[in-house]
Scaffold this motif. Structure first.
Motif, short mmCIF file in Angstrom:
data_model
loop_
_atom_site.label_atom_id
_atom_site.label_comp_id
_atom_site.label_asym_id
_atom_site.label_seq_id
_atom_site.Cartn_x
_atom_site.Cartn_y
_atom_site.Cartn_z
N UNK A 299 10.34 -6.71 2.44
CA UNK A 299 9.38 -5.60 2.51
C UNK A 299 8.96 -5.34 3.95
N UNK A 300 8.74 -6.40 4.69
CA UNK A 300 8.35 -6.24 6.10
C UNK A 300 9.50 -5.62 6.91
N UNK A 301 10.72 -6.07 6.63
CA UNK A 301 11.87 -5.51 7.35
C UNK A 301 11.99 -4.01 7.13
N UNK A 302 11.71 -3.58 5.91
CA UNK A 302 11.86 -2.16 5.57
C UNK A 302 10.62 -1.35 5.90
N UNK A 303 9.53 -2.02 6.20
CA UNK A 303 8.29 -1.30 6.48
C UNK A 303 7.59 -0.80 5.23
N UNK A 304 7.85 -1.43 4.08
CA UNK A 304 7.21 -1.04 2.83
C UNK A 304 5.75 -1.47 2.87
N UNK A 305 4.85 -0.55 2.60
CA UNK A 305 3.42 -0.84 2.73
C UNK A 305 2.71 -1.03 1.39
N UNK B 130 -2.75 6.26 -5.34
CA UNK B 130 -3.36 5.36 -4.37
C UNK B 130 -2.31 4.80 -3.42
N UNK B 131 -1.16 4.39 -3.99
CA UNK B 131 -0.11 3.80 -3.17
C UNK B 131 0.49 4.81 -2.21
N UNK B 132 0.55 6.07 -2.63
CA UNK B 132 1.17 7.09 -1.78
C UNK B 132 0.44 7.28 -0.47
N UNK B 133 -0.82 6.91 -0.47
CA UNK B 133 -1.57 7.01 0.78
C UNK B 133 -1.10 5.97 1.79
N UNK B 134 -0.34 4.99 1.30
CA UNK B 134 0.19 3.94 2.17
C UNK B 134 1.70 3.83 1.97
N UNK B 135 2.38 4.94 2.15
CA UNK B 135 3.84 4.96 2.00
C UNK B 135 4.49 4.38 3.26
N UNK B 136 5.73 3.90 3.16
CA UNK B 136 6.64 3.90 2.01
C UNK B 136 6.19 2.94 0.91
#
Length: 554
Positions: free
Chosen positions: A504-510, A442-448
């Protein structure tokens, strides 16, 4: 030759010392659940990169957002074509198990081919092949496919020797020159280097030294060389040099990106073996593993890097081969010299000369495990042993009637082969690989994504799970942890605090995945019970949790 395939290819040794068939090689992995899972990912990533035109090869899907993540380990890039076969976690595990077996088979084949080219008879060449493929010290690296993959070294040397018409027994013979074999030998050498510098670095320098010696010999004797051989050597040598330079640049570049990560002399000392280690076998040796438990403990540090037993049978055969041999006295003395120097280098900080490599030879200041240089003394000992066995076979033939000469030779020498093979029997585990959490899909659909908890032990499994689609992710495990990755791990122990969300926001982690069965006793355990947090959407997926980060909220 049935000894090409090691016995553990078809069976697994249980804790009770009984053997049972491997029931499911697609869901069990040879060795343990540590490094093998990451190495299965490496092979899979190589295949994935090939299907995408090698785009992003060195950056990989792991270690996000770091660059050149592939160069944090030996790349195993030479196995990338195997990564095209199968897919997902099951494909990665099955593929790894097959490559593991083939690595031993190639190590035997390479040793056998080299000794046949040098002038050993078939049984003697098999003795050398068995010593090189199944030396007890190799089983200490049952989780290091990069270290076990040594067959390309001896095979390349065999092909180069054949291509140049060289053997120990006949010397150089112009009529035996085969330019095609020489060129192929350079290609095999380049392929070996493409697996990584764990053993490839030493091979590069040994091959360079052999080339220098050959050049000096040619300048002295000036034998006539054919144009085809010269062209083959030039083109093959250029290919080998280009491949070596390509990988050297990648490994050096990742060190430049992480200048704070050093392997100082004290760090190397922690992994350096002592002379006693030459008599100690790793736990995975069937004949000696249990018997040497106390001796391994006394070695301290990392026993798998310090248990360097090449085989008592090999030691005895090589010692006898100093006095009775098909090889000349000069050749035997050179082999003895090579074995002694190789051992002194393998002792690392506990020897008198490794510091010369560390200070003055490019690449060795980045190596933490000098004990792996034991490969080269093993090769010298194997050649000495083969010289003895060949000599014994010749003596037996001369002393027997013509029609019994072959049988007499085999009666005298085959037991020596059996002895070396018996001492090389392994005691390897095949644990079941952990199933991929549904939450990762499920998370992979919203990578990274990032999977929690994150440490090197857990991230080894996350790497394996990521072979199903190769989503971009922060997780990754390597021979060292970069400061950037450690900083991310540290701040994520406070998730979902404001500093963690900012990062997380800085890195773009979703997406963040929380593994319920791994959080007990960790800073992440309270996450299972916290209420909803603004900017984060929680999804319970089976036993695990997926947190989707709202990228519009900062």
């Amino acid at each position: 030759m049935i000894w090409l395939i090691p016995p553990y290819a078809v069976r697994v040794v249980s804790a009770g010392a009984k053997t049972v068939p491997i029931a499911d090689p697609a869901h069990t992995i040879v060795g343990d659940l540590g490094d093998p899972t990451a190495q299965a990912w490496l092979v899979g990533w190589g295949g994935h990169a090939l299907t995408h035109g090698l785009r992003g090869l060195w950056d990989t899907n792991a270690f996000y957002p770091d660059k050149y993540g592939l160069a944090l380990n030996d790349s195993l890039l030479g196995y990338a074509p195997a990564g095209l076969i199968g897919n997902g976690v099951v494909g990665a595990v099955l593929r790894y198990n097959i490559l593991f077996v083939l690595a031993f088979a190639l190590a035997f084949l390479g040793g056998y081919a080299l000794l046949r080219q040098l002038g050993a008879n078939k049984v003697a060449a098999a003795v050398a092949g068995a010593a090189l493929a199944y030396a007890p010290w190799r089983y200490g690296h049952d989780g290091h496919l990069n270290i076990l993959s040594t067959g390309g070294i001896t095979l390349a040397l065999a092909m180069l020797a054949r291509g140049h018409g060289f053997s120990f027994t006949r010397g150089y013979l112009a009529e035996r020159v085969r330019p095609g074999w020489a060129f192929a030998g350079w290609l095999v050498a380049a392929w070996q280097v493409s697996l990584g510098f764990g053993v490839g670095l030493g091979f590069v320098y040994v091959l360079s030294a052999l080339c220098l010696i050959t050049l000096i010999a040619w300048l002295i004797h000036r034998p006539r060389l054919g144009l085809r051989l010269i062209v083959g050597d030039l083109i093959g040598g250029l290919v080998f040099t280009a491949v070596t330079g390509y990988f050297a640049y990648a490994y050096q570049h990742v060190r430049e990106l992480n200048p704070d990560v050093t392997r100082d002399w004290d760090y190397v000392a922690y992994f350096s073996p002592t002379l006693r280690g030459l008599l100690v076998a790793p736990q995975s040796s069937l004949p000696w593993g249990t018997l040497h438990n106390d001796a391994r403990t006394a070695l301290g540090g990392i026993p798998t890097e310090k248990a360097l037993l090449c085989g008592y049978a090999l030691y005895l055969l090589a010692f006898a081969g100093l006095f009775l041999s098909r090889w000349s006295a000069v050749q035997r003395l050179l082999l003895l010299f090579g074995a002694v120097v190789g051992v002194l280098f393998a002792l690392g900080t506990n020897g008198p000369i490794y510091r010369l490599l560390y200070l003055y030879v490019p690449g060795f200041d980045g190596s933490r495990t000098p004990g792996r240089l034991i490969l080269w003394p093993t090769l010298c000992l194997a050649i000495l042993a083969a010289g003895l066995v060949t000599h014994l076979a010749e003596v037996a033939r001369r002393g027997a009637k013509p029609k019994w000469s072959v049988g007499a030779a085999r009666l005298l020498t085959v037991p020596l082969l059996v002895l070396v093979l018996a001492e090389g029997l392994p005691d390897l585990g095949h644990p079941q690989t952990p199933a991929k959490p549904a939450a990762m899909a499920l998370a992979s659909a919203h990578a990274p994504i990032m999977v929690l908890p994150s440490d090197d032990g857990i991230d080894l499994h996350v790497l394996l799970w990521s072979t199903d689609g190769f989503p971009a992710m922060v997780n990754g495990a390597a021979s060292y942890t970069t400061p950037n990755r450690q900083a991310i791990r540290d701040v994520m122990t406070t998730f979902p605090s404001e500093p963690a969300l900012d990062r997380l926001h800085q890195l773009g982690i979703r997406s963040v995945v929380l593994l319920r069965d791994r959080v007990q006793g960790t800073p992440y355990e309270p996450l299972l019970y916290i209420p909803d947090v603004p900017g984060i959407t929680r999804h319970d997926v089976g036993p695990d949790v997926v947190y989707t980060i709202d990228t519009n909220t900062k």
